[in-house]
Design a protein around this motif. Structure first.
Motif, PDB file in Angstrom:
ATOM      1  N   LEU A  97       0.834  -1.198   0.000  1.00  0.00           N
ATOM      2  CA  LEU A  97       0.000   0.000   0.000  1.00  0.00           C
ATOM      3  C   LEU A  97       0.873   1.254   0.000  1.00  0.00           C
ATOM      4  CD1 LEU A  97      -2.595  -1.031   2.745  1.00  0.00           C
ATOM      5  CD2 LEU A  97      -2.941  -1.052   0.258  1.00  0.00           C
ATOM      6  N   PRO A  98       0.327   2.376  -0.470  1.00  0.00           N
ATOM      7  CA  PRO A  98       1.061   3.638  -0.355  1.00  0.00           C
ATOM      8  C   PRO A  98       1.463   3.882   1.096  1.00  0.00           C
ATOM      9  CG  PRO A  98      -0.818   3.920  -1.801  1.00  0.00           C
ATOM     10  CD  PRO A  98      -0.947   2.553  -1.196  1.00  0.00           C
ATOM     11  N   ASN A  99       2.665   4.407   1.270  1.00  0.00           N
ATOM     12  CA  ASN A  99       3.283   4.696   2.573  1.00  0.00           C
ATOM     13  C   ASN A  99       3.923   3.483   3.220  1.00  0.00           C
ATOM     14  OD1 ASN A  99       2.537   7.474   2.493  1.00  0.00           O
ATOM     15  ND2 ASN A  99       0.484   6.918   3.216  1.00  0.00           N
ATOM     16  N   ASP A 100       3.771   2.282   2.651  1.00  0.00           N
ATOM     17  CA  ASP A 100       4.563   1.157   3.128  1.00  0.00           C
ATOM     18  C   ASP A 100       6.040   1.453   2.852  1.00  0.00           C
ATOM     19  OD1 ASP A 100       2.519  -0.355   4.144  1.00  0.00           O
ATOM     20  OD2 ASP A 100       2.282  -1.609   2.366  1.00  0.00           O
ATOM     21  N   VAL A 101       6.918   0.973   3.723  1.00  0.00           N
ATOM     22  CA  VAL A 101       8.341   1.296   3.642  1.00  0.00           C
ATOM     23  C   VAL A 101       9.138   0.038   3.311  1.00  0.00           C
ATOM     24  CG1 VAL A 101      10.333   2.222   4.896  1.00  0.00           C
ATOM     25  CG2 VAL A 101       8.050   3.178   5.272  1.00  0.00           C
ATOM     26  N   VAL A 102      10.136   0.194   2.451  1.00  0.00           N
ATOM     27  CA  VAL A 102      11.000  -0.910   2.040  1.00  0.00           C
ATOM     28  C   VAL A 102      12.450  -0.434   2.050  1.00  0.00           C
ATOM     29  CG1 VAL A 102       9.193  -1.903   0.589  1.00  0.00           C
ATOM     30  CG2 VAL A 102      10.897  -0.370  -0.426  1.00  0.00           C
ATOM     31  N   ASP A 103      13.372  -1.390   2.079  1.00  0.00           N
ATOM     32  CA  ASP A 103      14.786  -1.116   1.866  1.00  0.00           C
ATOM     33  C   ASP A 103      15.181  -1.630   0.488  1.00  0.00           C
ATOM     34  OD1 ASP A 103      15.282   0.117   4.272  1.00  0.00           O
ATOM     35  OD2 ASP A 103      15.910  -1.720   5.288  1.00  0.00           O
ATOM     36  N   VAL A 104      16.008  -0.873  -0.235  1.00  0.00           N
ATOM     37  CA  VAL A 104      16.454  -1.279  -1.566  1.00  0.00           C
ATOM     38  C   VAL A 104      17.953  -1.048  -1.696  1.00  0.00           C
ATOM     39  CG1 VAL A 104      14.256  -0.856  -2.731  1.00  0.00           C
ATOM     40  CG2 VAL A 104      15.898   1.011  -2.508  1.00  0.00           C
ATOM     41  N   ARG A 105      18.605  -1.891  -2.498  1.00  0.00           N
ATOM     42  CA  ARG A 105      20.009  -1.675  -2.844  1.00  0.00           C
ATOM     43  C   ARG A 105      20.215  -2.069  -4.302  1.00  0.00           C
ATOM     44  NH1 ARG A 105      23.013  -6.416   0.782  1.00  0.00           N
ATOM     45  NH2 ARG A 105      21.956  -8.198  -0.201  1.00  0.00           N
ATOM     46  N   VAL A 106      21.063  -1.342  -4.980  1.00  0.00           N
ATOM     47  CA  VAL A 106      21.213  -1.470  -6.433  1.00  0.00           C
ATOM     48  C   VAL A 106      22.303  -2.469  -6.782  1.00  0.00           C
ATOM     49  CG1 VAL A 106      21.845  -0.216  -8.541  1.00  0.00           C
ATOM     50  CG2 VAL A 106      20.421   0.881  -6.812  1.00  0.00           C
ATOM     51  N   GLY A 107      22.079  -3.176  -7.892  1.00  0.00           N
ATOM     52  CA  GLY A 107      23.101  -4.068  -8.427  1.00  0.00           C
ATOM     53  C   GLY A 107      22.899  -4.270  -9.916  1.00  0.00           C
ATOM     54  N   GLY A 108      23.842  -4.960 -10.532  1.00  0.00           N
ATOM     55  CA  GLY A 108      23.704  -5.315 -11.939  1.00  0.00           C
ATOM     56  C   GLY A 108      24.829  -4.795 -12.799  1.00  0.00           C
ATOM     57  N   THR A 109      25.165  -5.547 -13.841  1.00  0.00           N
ATOM     58  CA  THR A 109      26.188  -5.148 -14.803  1.00  0.00           C
ATOM     59  C   THR A 109      25.631  -4.998 -16.213  1.00  0.00           C
ATOM     60  OG1 THR A 109      26.796  -7.470 -15.156  1.00  0.00           O
ATOM     61  CG2 THR A 109      28.051  -6.237 -13.505  1.00  0.00           C
ATOM     62  N   PHE A 110      24.377  -5.405 -16.421  1.00  0.00           N
ATOM     63  CA  PHE A 110      23.733  -5.268 -17.727  1.00  0.00           C
ATOM     64  C   PHE A 110      23.118  -3.878 -17.775  1.00  0.00           C
ATOM     65  CE2 PHE A 110      19.744  -5.818 -20.257  1.00  0.00           C
ATOM     66  CZ  PHE A 110      20.307  -6.148 -21.473  1.00  0.00           C
TER      67      PHE A 110
END
Length: 336
Positions: free
Chosen positions: A114-127
């Protein structure tokens, strides 16, 4: 949902060990099986070396935080991996496309988040796509005609469109900026070949249609389906990808069948054809790509993302047909 990359198109210099907190802004249905999320980085600091950033084509590890809608029974399955479909210029907001599955994170993100739910993200990838479409003073190393104008071919199968859509959006932004800097001189040219099971499975049709409509002499899209339409369609309000299909108001070339050698040769031929076969006397590109235009030179770079077997088959078509100078010009990503 995780992807394996080989070979890399551009090494992603993003620190993949750094987690960033984000808030979900909206959730929308892109197709019967794919959900789009728009999120915003909390306390975004673009000048910080550890700030959230990415290159087009990257993915993120995605970890929901406990909320009224997320309480994982299995903490070992609390991280998913999904492709970014936006471009860095949109930060602190960014977009993800997530295919529905039984994985706990995907099931939550596509149905309960739902809107306002919180998550953690981290970036990866070589393509990834680095946005280089040539420069004012030097000829690009990936320029087969010696005029500094790249010819780029994107080939997508199913949800393999997700990282390619980010790349295409970045390419279009770079091309527009470069043409303004060159006082309207034409620069890069690109084509997308995109295959799905049915029309309902196609993603980002309105956005792709708009890009083609803006500059049909610079960008073309061929969408092909391998199965007949489902009996029951989603409404236009529910399915973003069906709006232009249902109305018939489209600049996209729709076909049936798989992406084959003839289609790839035709695409590379169009990329290299600046004559009236590629651009009509009126200055407009033809509404349908001419299948007879197979006198291709080469594509400067090809980006392929699709299900098992597709990247390998496209590589064989491109290299056996001498449609690229070397296999190093073909960059692909595929699922495990």
């Amino acid at each position: 949902s995780y992807l394996v990359q080989a070979p890399p198109a551009q090494t992603c210099s993003i620190e993949t060990m750094v987690w960033h907190r984000a808030t979900i802004l909206s959730r929308r249905q892109l197709s019967p099986t794919v959900t789009g999320l728009t999120l915003q980085i909390i306390n975004h600091q673009p000048t910080n070396n550890n700030g959230f950033t990415f290159l087009p084509g990257c993915w993120v590890d995605f970890r929901p935080l406990p909320s009224s809608t997320w309480d994982p029974a299995d903490v070992d399955k609390c991280i998913g991996g999904y492709s970014l479909t936006s471009i860095p210029a949109s930060l602190p907001q960014f977009e993800l496309a997530i295919q529905s599955s039984r994985h706990p994170v995907a099931a939550w993100a596509t149905a309960r988040a739902l809107p306002n739910d919180v998550v953690d993200v981290r970036v990866g990838g070589t393509f990834t796509y680095d946005g280089d479409v040539g420069s004012k003073d030097t000829t690009s190393a990936n320029d087969n005609n010696g005029d500094g104008h790249q010819r780029l071919l994107f080939i997508a199968g199913g949800v393999g469109i997700n990282p390619l859509f980010s790349m295409i959006r970045q390419w279009n932004a770079d091309r527009t900026t470069e043409e303004r800097r060159r006082n309207g001189e034409k620069t890069s040219r690109a084509m997308l070949l995109y295959s799905c099971g049915t029309m309902e499975d196609l993603l980002f049709v309105p956005q792709l249609n708009e890009l083609v409509g803006e500059r049909p002499d610079r960008f073309r899209v061929v969408c092909t389906t391998t199965r007949r339409h489902r009996q029951q369609r989603m409404s236009e309000e529910q399915h973003d990808g069906g709006k232009f299909i249902a109305s018939g108001n489209t600049c996209i070339d729709f076909r049936e069948g798989r992406i084959d050698e003839t289609m790839v040769k035709t695409a590379v031929g169009w990329l290299n054809d600046e004559s009236e076969n590629g651009i009509m006397a009126s200055g407009e590109a033809p509404s349908r790509i001419d299948d007879r235009n197979e006198n291709a030179i080469v594509a400067d770079a090809v980006y392929v993302c699709g299900p098992p077997g597709m990247p390998e088959s496209m590589m064989k078509i491109l290299t056996d047909g001498s449609l690229v100078r070397s296999d190093e010009d073909v960059h692909f990503e595929k699922w495990w």
